[in-house]
Motif scaffolding. Structure first.
Motif, mmCIF file in Angstrom:
data_model
loop_
_atom_site.group_PDB
_atom_site.id
_atom_site.type_symbol
_atom_site.label_atom_id
_atom_site.label_comp_id
_atom_site.label_asym_id
_atom_site.label_seq_id
_atom_site.Cartn_x
_atom_site.Cartn_y
_atom_site.Cartn_z
ATOM 1 N N VAL A 161 65.348 67.671 34.583
ATOM 2 C CA VAL A 161 65.969 68.981 34.782
ATOM 3 C C VAL A 161 66.933 68.942 35.969
ATOM 4 O O VAL A 161 68.016 69.529 35.929
ATOM 5 N N GLY A 162 66.545 68.215 37.036
ATOM 6 C CA GLY A 162 67.427 68.109 38.194
ATOM 7 C C GLY A 162 68.739 67.435 37.855
ATOM 8 O O GLY A 162 69.818 67.873 38.285
ATOM 9 N N TYR A 163 68.665 66.362 37.072
ATOM 10 C CA TYR A 163 69.878 65.640 36.680
ATOM 11 C C TYR A 163 70.736 66.502 35.756
ATOM 12 O O TYR A 163 71.956 66.621 35.934
ATOM 13 N N ALA A 164 70.098 67.123 34.755
ATOM 14 C CA ALA A 164 70.851 67.973 33.831
ATOM 15 C C ALA A 164 71.489 69.149 34.563
ATOM 16 O O ALA A 164 72.628 69.537 34.274
ATOM 17 N N ASP A 165 70.774 69.699 35.529
ATOM 18 C CA ASP A 165 71.321 70.811 36.298
ATOM 19 C C ASP A 165 72.541 70.369 37.103
ATOM 20 O O ASP A 165 73.544 71.091 37.192
ATOM 21 N N GLN A 166 72.457 69.175 37.693
ATOM 22 C CA GLN A 166 73.612 68.660 38.433
ATOM 23 C C GLN A 166 74.806 68.442 37.506
ATOM 24 O O GLN A 166 75.945 68.766 37.857
ATOM 25 N N LEU A 167 74.555 67.880 36.325
ATOM 26 C CA LEU A 167 75.649 67.678 35.378
ATOM 27 C C LEU A 167 76.293 69.009 35.009
ATOM 28 O O LEU A 167 77.528 69.122 34.933
ATOM 29 N N TRP A 168 75.472 70.005 34.767
ATOM 30 C CA TRP A 168 75.968 71.335 34.385
ATOM 31 C C TRP A 168 76.826 71.929 35.496
ATOM 32 O O TRP A 168 77.950 72.372 35.257
ATOM 33 N N ARG A 169 76.292 71.920 36.696
ATOM 34 C CA ARG A 169 77.012 72.541 37.806
ATOM 35 C C ARG A 169 78.252 71.738 38.204
ATOM 36 O O ARG A 169 79.318 72.292 38.472
ATOM 37 N N SER A 170 78.110 70.419 38.229
ATOM 38 C CA SER A 170 79.240 69.595 38.624
ATOM 39 C C SER A 170 80.344 69.613 37.573
ATOM 40 O O SER A 170 81.512 69.424 37.901
ATOM 41 N N ALA A 171 79.979 69.835 36.301
ATOM 42 C CA ALA A 171 80.990 69.892 35.246
ATOM 43 C C ALA A 171 81.971 71.021 35.508
ATOM 44 O O ALA A 171 83.180 70.896 35.261
ATOM 45 N N TYR A 172 81.478 72.135 36.025
ATOM 46 C CA TYR A 172 82.352 73.268 36.322
ATOM 47 C C TYR A 172 82.948 73.180 37.724
ATOM 48 O O TYR A 172 84.083 73.613 37.955
ATOM 49 N N ALA A 173 82.176 72.633 38.685
ATOM 50 C CA ALA A 173 82.638 72.618 40.070
ATOM 51 C C ALA A 173 83.672 71.537 40.329
ATOM 52 O O ALA A 173 84.531 71.678 41.203
ATOM 53 N N GLY A 174 83.600 70.434 39.588
ATOM 54 C CA GLY A 174 84.532 69.343 39.824
ATOM 55 C C GLY A 174 83.896 68.231 40.635
ATOM 56 O O GLY A 174 82.814 68.379 41.204
ATOM 57 N N PRO A 175 84.559 67.084 40.710
ATOM 58 C CA PRO A 175 83.984 65.921 41.408
ATOM 59 C C PRO A 175 84.042 66.016 42.924
ATOM 60 O O PRO A 175 83.422 65.213 43.614
ATOM 61 N N GLY A 176 84.787 66.965 43.477
ATOM 62 C CA GLY A 176 84.905 67.088 44.921
ATOM 63 C C GLY A 176 85.743 68.285 45.283
ATOM 64 O O GLY A 176 86.219 69.035 44.418
ATOM 65 N N ALA A 177 85.915 68.490 46.578
ATOM 66 C CA ALA A 177 86.659 69.643 47.054
ATOM 67 C C ALA A 177 88.089 69.622 46.522
ATOM 68 O O ALA A 177 88.810 68.636 46.683
ATOM 69 N N GLY A 178 88.486 70.694 45.859
ATOM 70 C CA GLY A 178 89.851 70.822 45.366
ATOM 71 C C GLY A 178 90.147 70.061 44.100
ATOM 72 O O GLY A 178 91.243 70.168 43.561
ATOM 73 N N ALA A 179 89.196 69.270 43.603
ATOM 74 C CA ALA A 179 89.430 68.458 42.399
ATOM 75 C C ALA A 179 88.871 69.166 41.170
ATOM 76 O O ALA A 179 87.869 69.873 41.253
ATOM 77 N N LYS A 180 89.533 68.960 40.047
ATOM 78 C CA LYS A 180 89.095 69.556 38.794
ATOM 79 C C LYS A 180 88.853 68.465 37.764
ATOM 80 O O LYS A 180 89.449 67.394 37.814
ATOM 81 N N ARG A 181 87.991 68.770 36.852
ATOM 82 C CA ARG A 181 87.690 67.824 35.769
ATOM 83 C C ARG A 181 88.526 68.176 34.546
ATOM 84 O O ARG A 181 88.887 69.333 34.327
ATOM 85 N N THR A 182 88.787 67.164 33.736
ATOM 86 C CA THR A 182 89.427 67.405 32.455
ATOM 87 C C THR A 182 88.414 68.035 31.506
ATOM 88 O O THR A 182 87.194 67.940 31.700
ATOM 89 N N GLU A 183 88.915 68.697 30.482
ATOM 90 C CA GLU A 183 88.033 69.315 29.501
ATOM 91 C C GLU A 183 87.178 68.269 28.802
ATOM 92 O O GLU A 183 86.011 68.507 28.474
ATOM 93 N N VAL A 184 87.746 67.092 28.573
ATOM 94 C CA VAL A 184 86.992 66.017 27.907
ATOM 95 C C VAL A 184 85.805 65.597 28.773
ATOM 96 O O VAL A 184 84.674 65.459 28.293
ATOM 97 N N GLU A 185 86.067 65.389 30.070
ATOM 98 C CA GLU A 185 84.980 64.973 30.958
ATOM 99 C C GLU A 185 83.953 66.086 31.118
ATOM 100 O O GLU A 185 82.737 65.826 31.110
ATOM 101 N N LYS A 186 84.412 67.307 31.245
ATOM 102 C CA LYS A 186 83.476 68.423 31.389
ATOM 103 C C LYS A 186 82.573 68.541 30.169
ATOM 104 O O LYS A 186 81.342 68.692 30.293
ATOM 105 N N ASN A 187 83.146 68.468 28.981
ATOM 106 C CA ASN A 187 82.344 68.567 27.759
ATOM 107 C C ASN A 187 81.374 67.394 27.632
ATOM 108 O O ASN A 187 80.251 67.562 27.152
ATOM 109 N N ALA A 188 81.823 66.213 28.050
ATOM 110 C CA ALA A 188 80.928 65.046 28.003
ATOM 111 C C ALA A 188 79.729 65.263 28.918
ATOM 112 O O ALA A 188 78.591 64.914 28.570
#
Length: 997
Positions: free
Chosen positions: A260-287
């Protein structure tokens, strides 16, 4: 057993980890009775525990067990031990239920060896998994650093997702999973499938067991099975270990936490991005979202199957009592699965993550506010249901329910009226049931009904079969159809009867020809026959029948036929009269016969008009009935059209009721959530779980909360089973009763508002340099038997402290573009020791017995005031105070009150973990801090009086405090000598709560 094999196959289907040294269980071909060999492999395998915790750290223990950093893994030896023990047990007779003390059969000895190997395996994987779990979801594990983790990414993770603790959490999952696999493999292959669950040597902690035991009646003879890893001179060989069953449950729980901890991190990080000011592509977010959902689905399935042997095997070591440990572990799995399902539903529903904690505070003000929220939620649900008004408000469930019930009643009466007044009459008239045509509710149904009736009677009349099935229903139209058929058949019969006279007279003529050969007689007969034939022809042309369905009957085509019939009769009579004079005497009799036949023919023809009238009447009545039925059908349509416009025929009534019920369910769910939050806040405030019944302070007397109306509420999670707001209010009152009961003297007692000095020694506050970083500058005076000051040590300690602070500032990413702040992470944990000037030995940071002789209740510590002092000269260019922030986001420990026995009295720890998604304050994107001020508090500089700042009742012990000091543009770390903490706390029962009425 089949379920266990399936689960084992599903869990074993993938390798453990990439780069980890893991051996499978192989049959070595040794003799089945080689217990000594099996035990020697056990001793070799669990040598990784030797020296822990006295001389071996957790980090080294994990490396020894897994074979990291050049070490040899212990797991293969333990796996071989289990396989050897299983081989012995397969070759031995079935184990007896009892045996002579000290003379255990080989099969039982092998089972104990297998258990101890499994305990060592599960223990090693728990240590390894816990390390990575803590690294991944909370704070750095002591002595570890994720940045220096040289392990390869596990093979299960084909795609790397930056911004998550992917490696650590995946390893944690696999370590916990491997412990489950090892135990399930044993359960599936062992002759009994049993798991060790307790030991009589530890009655107060029944989930603990012993190995390398010296007892004479032990299963393994100590002289023969002595493990040199444990014991020693003057040390009893009775090493404690958690049972294999309890370790299995713990592994299952941690497996769920890691997933659950790992899945939660994936969920939150998918929307938050890999770091400050950075955004993920839709492909990476969906993955990332798809991977999170996949992990949770697999987790739910695996935990469900793995819980089955847990439910069957885990015991608390006692007989005849409630199996608390089994229930606790099963509940843990249930909660874990629920968390996974809830998170998966959120991900699949496309919800975006938030940073709001379920319970972020439990001080009296926060609890009071939560009580108000519960009351508001109750009132909203109550009003939505209908409230206490005699006439519920429009839109409430009670109002819509009453309207729906009234509408159902009126609709029922309407249908009864239709059935009695119209549909029953139609059935009586036509014999066709309107029920078979949708009760004539639509134009199409009504048209089909009328057409069916018409076709039915058209067919019946045309067939003219009085025995037809459609004529046996007893309907009025069937009776009239029978009459019409009867009239038509009579007309046909009469026509045949009149025609039959031709044949009869022809017979008489032949007879006369034989007797009278005279031409006169022949001529006479011929003339008579012509008249008779003319009479029959006149009847044939006068009446006709028609096969026209319900319009069938008899018709008259020539009105002059009767006159013609009379004239032909006179001609015949006159001819006979003339002939009679000329024929012989023997012809008189024949003439008389013919005359009688003509008279009979005339009489038969005279009956035809009356039959015609009967046919016309039957046809008319049949058509009249059909018209009446058609009119009833039209009345049916009119009645429905009129009543369909009435309020109780509104089809939206059902939707209104459904909408009201859905809104009520939503409000009820909100009420449940607020009640659950209140329950968890009260649990945190009391540092013990909400239970019903509860134990008194003596640890043995169990008392229910009331006379039985709260018996359904045994724990905080019971709130989710309440069906309505009334039961929600009962749960609220149960919480109130629990809080009130605990404040009674025989339970926990009343709260105390006395503030204690958390540092225990006045004038000696907590020092980050000396007490927390262990840079001690006191020297121990052997002669005086106490610690004294040492100037040289103090200078050295200060230099080391400054070097640590400078290193922290240099490595802080926030200072990459210039020095902006100083961040210090430090632990403040239960039983942490400190060296005190003038004392003879180190003492706990928080001591039960105070220097002045006062006695601390020693449970439920709450920080009420906090002060910080930065010691040093010219640390800042100006000012007497500087704003700083202090936050907690690690693992929080609070000393609970669980007087289960003399062994656990005042020593239990109740751990309240911060939600798994809570991250480092610097990485928090939205939301307020979980603990702390966020906006900062004033800290004293140098000799300034330390300002004490009110806080809402922080927990005292946390393994990661975060202190952040802004540079103000003038901060000089090289001038800092120390940072001191001044803490004042409350202990014992929490402050009283105003529940109200």
């Amino acid at each position: 057993m089949r379920t266990l094999r399936i689960l084992r196959q599903s869990l074993v289907s993938r390798p453990l980890v990439a780069g980890a040294c893991v051996a499978g269980w192989t049959v070595l071909g040794l003799q089945a009775d080689e217990l000594d060999t099996a035990f020697s492999r056990l001793v070799e395998g669990r040598s990784y525990l030797n020296g822990f915790p006295e001389s071996k750290t957790r980090k080294v223990l994990v490396e020894d067990f897994l074979g990291l950093n050049g070490r040899t893994s212990n797991r293969p030896s333990l796996a071989e031990t289990v396989e050897l023990a299983l081989s012995i047990r397969r070759a031995e007779p079935t184990e007896p239920s009892s045996f002579v003390s000290g003379q255990a059969p080989r099969s039982i000895q092998a089972k104990v060896i297998a258990w101890e190997a499994l305990e060592s395996l599960a223990t090693g994987y728990l240590y390894a998994g816990n390390k990575d779990l803590l690294d991944g979801v909370r704070v750095s594990y002591p002595g570890s650093s994720s940045a220096n983790d040289s392990r390869l990414m596990p093979k299960e993770e084909a795609t790397v997702f930056p911004g998550t603790s992917q490696k650590q959490l995946t390893y944690a999952r696999l370590y916990f999973q491997q412990a489950i696999k090892d135990v399930l493999s044993y359960v599936a292959e062992d002759t009994t499938g049993a798991l060790r669950a307790g030991s009589s040597l530890y009655p107060t902690v029944p989930h603990y067991v012993t190995f390398d035991e010296e007892k004479e009646d032990g299963i393994l003879d100590h002289d023969r099975f002595d493990d040199p890893n444990f014991g020693g001179p003057a040390v009893q060989d009775r090493e404690a270990s958690q049972s294999v069953a309890y370790l299995y449950g713990s592994s299952l729980e941690r497996y769920g936490l890691a997933t659950v901890g790992y899945a939660d991190q994936l969920w939150r990080s998918a929307y938050a991005g890999p770091g400050a000011g950075a955004k993920r592509t839709e492909v990476e977010k969906n993955a990332m979202l798809n991977r999170a959902a996949e992990l949770l689905r697999n987790d739910v399935h695996a935990q469900f199957l793995a819980t089955l042997p847990l439910a069957a095997r885990l015991s608390d070591g006692t007989d005849g009592t409630v199996n608390e440990f089994q229930q606790a572990k099963i509940d843990q799995a249930r909660v874990s699965v629920t968390d996974a399902v809830r998170l998966r539903d959120q991900i699949l529903a496309g919800e975006k993550p938030t940073q709001t904690a379920l319970v972020s505070a439990w001080d009296p003000t926060s609890i009071q506010m939560q009580i108000g929220l519960c009351r508001d939620a109750y009132e909203a649900a109550r009003l939505k249901w209908g409230g206490d008004a005699q006439v519920p408000a429009d839109g409430s469930v009670a109002y819509e329910l009453a309207r729906t019930e009234q509408a159902q009643t009126l609709n029922g009466e309407r249908d009864i009226s239709l059935r009695n007044s119209l549909e029953t009459q139609l059935l009586e008239i036509t014999g066709e049931d309107p029920d078979n045509y949708g009760n004539l509710r639509s134009d199409a149904a009504r048209e089909a009904y009328v057409q069916a009736v018409k076709m039915k009677f058209d067919r019946l009349v045309d067939e003219r079969n009085p025995n037809g099935d459609g004529l046996r229903d007893g309907s009025l139209m069937s009776i009239q159809a029978l009459r019409l058929i009867q009239a038509i058949r009579e007309i046909e019969a009469k026509k045949g009867h009149v025609r039959s006279f031709v044949e009869r007279i022809n017979i008489e003529r032949k007879k006369s020809l034989n007797e009278n050969l005279t031409i006169t007689a022949n001529a006479l007969v011929i003339s008579v026959m012509d008249a008779v034939i003319a009479t029959a022809d006149s009847v044939e042309g006068w009446t006709t029948t028609c096969a026209c369905g319900m319009a069938s009957g008899v018709s008259q085509t020539l009105k002059t036929n009767l006159g013609k019939l009379l004239s032909t009769r006179d001609i015949a009579i006159r001819t006979l009269r003339l002939a009679s004079e000329r024929v012989a005497i023997n012809e008189i009799q024949s003439a008389a016969v013919i005359k009688n036949l003509i008279i009979d023919q005339r009489n038969a023809a005279d009956q035809i008009p009356s039959i015609f009238v009967q046919s016309s009447i039957a046809s008319a009545e049949l058509l009249q009935l059909f018209s009446r039925a058609n009119r009833l059908v039209q009345d049916h349509a009119f009645y429905q059209d009129v009543t369909d416009r009435l309020w109780y025929r509104d089809p939206s009534l059902a939707f209104k009721l459904e909408k009201a019920e859905e809104e009520y369910r939503d409000l009820l769910q909100e009420y449940r959530i607020e009640l659950y939050k209140l329950a968890r806040m009260l649990e945190a405030a009391w540092t013990e779980r909400f239970l019903n019944p509860i134990k008194q302070a003596n640890g043995s007397t169990i008392v229910p909360l009331n006379n039985g109306s709260f018996d359904g509420f045994t724990e905080a999670e019971s709130v989710f089973s309440i069906p309505n707001h009334t039961q929600g209010l009962a749960f609220f009152n149960a919480l109130k009763a629990w809080d009130t009961k605990l404040r009674e003297p025989e339970f926990r007692g009343a709260p105390s508002a006395v503030l204690w000095d958390a540092n225990s020694f006045a004038g000696q506050p907590l020092s980050l340099r000396r007490d927390l970083f262990k840079l001690i500058d006191y020297r121990y005076d052997l002669a005086g038997n106490y610690y004294v000051q040492d100037s040289a040590l103090e200078r050295q300690s200060i230099q080391q402290f400054r070097a640590i602070l400078l290193d922290l500032a240099n490595r802080d990413a926030a200072n990459a573009s210039g020095f902006t702040r100083l961040r210090i992470d430090f632990p403040l944990t239960y039983n942490q020791a400190r060296v005190i000037l003038g004392q003879s030995a180190p003492v706990p940071i928080v001591a039960q017995n105070r220097p002045g002789g006062g006695f601390d209740q020693f449970w439920n510590h709450r920080i009420k005031k906090i002060g910080v002092k930065i010691v040093g000269k010219n640390v800042f260019a100006a000012g007497s105070t500087v704003p700083i922030s202090v936050e907690l986001f690690g693992n929080v420990d609070r000393i609970g009150f669980f007087p289960d026995s003399v062994f656990t009295f005042t020593r239990s720890l109740s751990t309240f973990q911060i939600p798994l998604y809570q991250r480092d304050p610097d990485k928090r994107l939205v939301g307020e801090p979980f603990f702390g001020t966020g906006i900062g508090i004033p800290a004293a500089i140098s000799s300034t009086q330390v300002p004490m700042n009110e806080v809402g009742g922080w927990p005292l012990f946390c393994d990661n405090f975060v202190l952040r000091i802004g540079s103000q543009g003038t901060l000089r770390i090289e001038n800092i000598e120390d940072i001191e903490l001044y803490l004042q706390m409350e202990v014992g029962s929490p402050p009283a709560v105003a529940w109200g009425n």
